[in-house]
Design an enzyme around this catalytic site. Structure first.
Site, mmCIF file in Angstrom:
data_model
loop_
_atom_site.group_PDB
_atom_site.id
_atom_site.type_symbol
_atom_site.label_atom_id
_atom_site.label_comp_id
_atom_site.label_asym_id
_atom_site.label_seq_id
_atom_site.Cartn_x
_atom_site.Cartn_y
_atom_site.Cartn_z
ATOM 1 N NE ARG A 57 42.482 5.993 -3.691
ATOM 2 C CZ ARG A 57 42.605 4.791 -3.129
ATOM 3 N NH1 ARG A 57 43.087 3.809 -3.819
ATOM 4 N NH2 ARG A 57 42.225 4.573 -1.885
ATOM 5 C CB THR A 58 44.329 12.565 -1.700
ATOM 6 O OG1 THR A 58 43.068 12.107 -2.167
ATOM 7 C CG2 THR A 58 44.377 14.082 -1.804
ATOM 8 C CE LYS A 86 55.114 17.674 22.127
ATOM 9 N NZ LYS A 86 56.335 18.413 21.802
ATOM 10 N NE ARG A 107 41.834 13.477 2.555
ATOM 11 C CZ ARG A 107 41.680 12.438 1.745
ATOM 12 N NH1 ARG A 107 41.822 11.218 2.202
ATOM 13 N NH2 ARG A 107 41.390 12.616 0.468
ATOM 14 C CG HIS A 135 38.446 15.424 -2.176
ATOM 15 N ND1 HIS A 135 39.673 15.964 -2.527
ATOM 16 C CD2 HIS A 135 38.681 14.105 -1.904
ATOM 17 C CE1 HIS A 135 40.589 15.013 -2.460
ATOM 18 N NE2 HIS A 135 40.010 13.889 -2.079
#
Ligand code: NCD
Length: 308
Positions: A57-58, A86, A107, A135
């Site tokens: 969703r986000t 890396k 995120r 959030h």
């Protein structure tokens, strides 16, 4: 009110007036979010989406919000295909992406990562979840959903149930709600109760708080029940997760004596904490809630990019 170039790292980055302004702006975005009106306000702007943790969703709603406003996106949904593999640090990645985009959504599993990213970026950084921290954009869409359903945020009795320890959505939502003075009930097993610092903060803001572990004791008086998933990925030990894994399961039988206008919210994804049969009841709001991510994020993107 000036939002241009601001980072959105925590819900404390906003005052109550600013929160209300964002929700009003989001309201105006709804027809565009639905595709009923077209708008190219963000044409030529690039959003970078850096997702070091899973998201449906986000990420999709940020991308959809950007594209509905005529902008474009670059980014990744899984860092394993990037220089992270890396050994590149977050700070270096951010310095690069800063030059490739106009706004960055991040995120990351580590609490504090969005704050760190904001220090290395000249472009606004939006926190889309930092570990068990906050959030804030989810919180804004949660507030939008409550206001849409109830007409106002003030005066509601709101029950949070599930994983209140590791769930970042409930942390930022509790902080935000304390600006509006509702009554908050925290329902969780002892080991997953709301962190002490959140409880202390909200009570210092004169929010009436009551905690317990049985949803049955709270649900019949509730105006809003905000359900969360037990955050399996944050448990240091699988055996600890198993002890609480299926502890709350909302079924229609539990809803027999609730208020007619009770709304049930969930940031999603759900596991088994809300039975699918509940989806058909008038109480279920989680799918509308998920849609609301688009107009709210459209409003935020326009504001931080300084486009009216
Ligand atoms: C939440 C999250 O990532 O914190 N999901 C979301 O953004 N809608 C909730 C969760 O994962 O349980």
């Amino acid at each position: 009110m000036n939002f241009k170039s601001r980072n959105i790292v925590s819900i404390w980055d906003f005052t109550k007036d600013e929160v209300e302004f964002i929700l009003d702006s989001a309201e105006e975005m709804v027809p565009i979010a639905r595709g009923e009106e077209t708008n190219t306000a963000l044409s030529g702007k690039i959003l970078a989406t850096l997702f070091y943790e899973p998201s449906t969703r986000t990420r999709f709603s940020f991308e959809s919000a950007m594209k509905r406003l005529g902008g474009s996106t670059v980014g990744f949904a899984d860092p394993s295909g990037t220089s992270f593999k890396k050994g590149e640090t977050l700070a270096d990645t951010i310095k690069m992406v800063d030059a490739y985009s106009d706004v960055i959504v991040l995120r990351h599993p580590q609490e504090g990562s969005a704050r760190l990213a904001a220090e290395f970026s000249s472009k606004p950084v939006i926190n889309a979840g930092d570990g068990a921290g906050q959030h804030p954009t989810q919180t804004l869409l949660d507030l939008f959903t409550i206001r849409q359903a109830k007409g106002k945020i003030e005066g509601n009795k709101i029950v949070f149930v599930g994983d209140l320890k590791y769930g970042r959505t409930v942390h930022s939502l509790a902080y935000a709600l304390s600006m509006f003075g509702p009554e908050l009930n925290f329902v969780a097993p002892e080991t997953l109760q709301m962190p002490k610092e959140v409880v202390e903060h909200v009570t210092a803001c004169d929010t009436k708080v009551c905690s317990g572990n049985k949803l049955e004791d709270f649900i019949n008086d509730a105006d809003v029940v905000y359900v969360t998933r037990i955050q399996k990925e944050r448990f240091p030990d699988e055996a600890e997760y198993q002890k609480v894994a299926h502890i709350y399961q909302i079924k229609n039988t539990l809803l027999q004596n609730v208020k007619d206008d009770l709304i049930i919210m969930h940031p999603l994804p759900r596991v088994d904490e809300i039975a699918p049969e509940v989806d058909k009841t008038p109480h279920a709001r989680y799918f509308e809630q998920a849609f609301n991510g688009i107009p709210v994020r459209m409003a935020l993107l326009k504001l931080v990019l300084g486009v009216s």
